[in-house]
Motif scaffolding. Structure first.
Motif, mmCIF file in Angstrom:
data_model
loop_
_atom_site.group_PDB
_atom_site.id
_atom_site.type_symbol
_atom_site.label_atom_id
_atom_site.label_comp_id
_atom_site.label_asym_id
_atom_site.label_seq_id
_atom_site.Cartn_x
_atom_site.Cartn_y
_atom_site.Cartn_z
ATOM 1 N N HIS A 159 11.529 1.285 -10.472
ATOM 2 C CA HIS A 159 11.989 0.546 -9.290
ATOM 3 C C HIS A 159 10.808 0.242 -8.357
ATOM 4 C CE1 HIS A 159 14.714 -0.763 -6.135
ATOM 5 N NE2 HIS A 159 14.072 0.035 -5.293
ATOM 6 N N LEU A 160 9.944 1.231 -8.153
ATOM 7 C CA LEU A 160 8.767 1.020 -7.312
ATOM 8 C C LEU A 160 7.842 -0.038 -7.919
ATOM 9 C CD1 LEU A 160 7.916 4.672 -6.204
ATOM 10 C CD2 LEU A 160 8.551 2.773 -4.706
ATOM 11 N N ARG A 161 7.682 -0.015 -9.237
ATOM 12 C CA ARG A 161 6.841 -1.035 -9.898
ATOM 13 C C ARG A 161 7.408 -2.434 -9.669
ATOM 14 N NH1 ARG A 161 7.216 2.856 -14.031
ATOM 15 N NH2 ARG A 161 5.356 4.153 -14.077
ATOM 16 N N ARG A 162 8.727 -2.563 -9.763
ATOM 17 C CA ARG A 162 9.352 -3.868 -9.514
ATOM 18 C C ARG A 162 9.179 -4.288 -8.060
ATOM 19 N NH1 ARG A 162 13.077 -1.509 -12.879
ATOM 20 N NH2 ARG A 162 14.514 -1.023 -11.172
ATOM 21 N N GLU A 163 9.325 -3.346 -7.140
ATOM 22 C CA GLU A 163 9.117 -3.655 -5.722
ATOM 23 C C GLU A 163 7.680 -4.112 -5.474
ATOM 24 O OE1 GLU A 163 12.080 -1.127 -2.907
ATOM 25 O OE2 GLU A 163 10.421 0.010 -3.776
ATOM 26 N N VAL A 211 2.016 6.554 -7.009
ATOM 27 C CA VAL A 211 1.001 7.514 -7.453
ATOM 28 C C VAL A 211 1.531 8.941 -7.303
ATOM 29 C CG1 VAL A 211 -1.266 8.497 -6.861
ATOM 30 C CG2 VAL A 211 -0.989 6.018 -7.083
ATOM 31 N N ARG A 212 2.143 9.236 -6.153
ATOM 32 C CA ARG A 212 2.691 10.581 -5.938
ATOM 33 C C ARG A 212 3.803 10.877 -6.942
ATOM 34 N NH1 ARG A 212 2.462 8.908 -0.483
ATOM 35 N NH2 ARG A 212 4.718 8.688 -0.432
ATOM 36 N N LEU A 213 4.656 9.906 -7.185
ATOM 37 C CA LEU A 213 5.762 10.100 -8.119
ATOM 38 C C LEU A 213 5.249 10.310 -9.543
ATOM 39 C CD1 LEU A 213 8.812 10.249 -8.496
ATOM 40 C CD2 LEU A 213 8.843 7.759 -8.678
ATOM 41 N N GLN A 214 4.271 9.516 -9.957
ATOM 42 C CA GLN A 214 3.713 9.673 -11.299
ATOM 43 C C GLN A 214 3.049 11.042 -11.459
ATOM 44 O OE1 GLN A 214 1.375 6.034 -11.226
ATOM 45 N NE2 GLN A 214 2.731 5.077 -12.714
ATOM 46 N N SER A 215 2.384 11.498 -10.425
ATOM 47 C CA SER A 215 1.774 12.827 -10.451
ATOM 48 C C SER A 215 2.848 13.909 -10.589
ATOM 49 C CB SER A 215 0.958 13.049 -9.181
ATOM 50 O OG SER A 215 0.485 14.361 -9.118
ATOM 51 N N ALA A 232 0.836 -1.202 0.000
ATOM 52 C CA ALA A 232 0.000 0.000 0.000
ATOM 53 C C ALA A 232 0.872 1.254 0.000
ATOM 54 C CB ALA A 232 -0.935 -0.007 1.208
ATOM 55 N N GLU A 233 1.934 1.237 0.797
ATOM 56 C CA GLU A 233 2.850 2.376 0.849
ATOM 57 C C GLU A 233 3.563 2.574 -0.488
ATOM 58 O OE1 GLU A 233 4.946 5.652 1.831
ATOM 59 O OE2 GLU A 233 3.283 4.791 2.951
#
Length: 122
Positions: free
Chosen positions: A92-96, A19-23, A12-13
């Motif tokens: 990296h976040l997507r892979r995580e 989401v924040r990064l993509q924004s 969730a985190e």
């Protein structure tokens, strides 16, 4: 807190961070476009021999040329570098997130197997 709960809170985190990064990427990309479109204002007003001439005008024009080079570096090179860094972090976040999803699936299977073994042992 169980391991499954921990994994779910982690995912969730990570999703919230993504989401924040993509924004932020979208906003920075829009600002870059706006910044590039406003480059024309560095060259205004246009200086001609009839509007302003002489040593001060030449000096001002040299400063303006330096500003144009800096503007170009900032609007293209530096912002692109920041966008690339942000895109890499998003990847990296997507892979995580994928790894956490896999771990959640594994943990669910493990818990189901434990429950089956307990039922069979009774």
């Amino acid at each position: 807190m169980s391991y499954l709960s921990y994994l779910q809170s982690e995912i969730a985190e990570k999703r919230a961070q993504l989401v924040r990064l993509q924004s932020s990427i979208v906003k920075l990309d829009g600002l870059q476009t706006e910044f590039i479109q406003n480059k024309q204002f560095v060259e205004q007003p246009e200086l001609t021999p009839t509007t302003w001439a002489g040593e001060l005008a030449n000096s001002f024009q040299n400063i303006r040329e330096d500003m144009k080079a800096s503007y170009q570096d900032l609007s293209i090179n530096q912002v692109n570098s920041a966008l690339n860094t942000m895109e890499n972090k998003a990847d990296h976040l997507r892979r995580e997130i994928q790894t956490l999803e896999f771990n959640i699936t594994q943990e669910i299977h493990r818990l189901e197997e434990e429950a089956r073994e307990r039922r069979n042992a009774k």
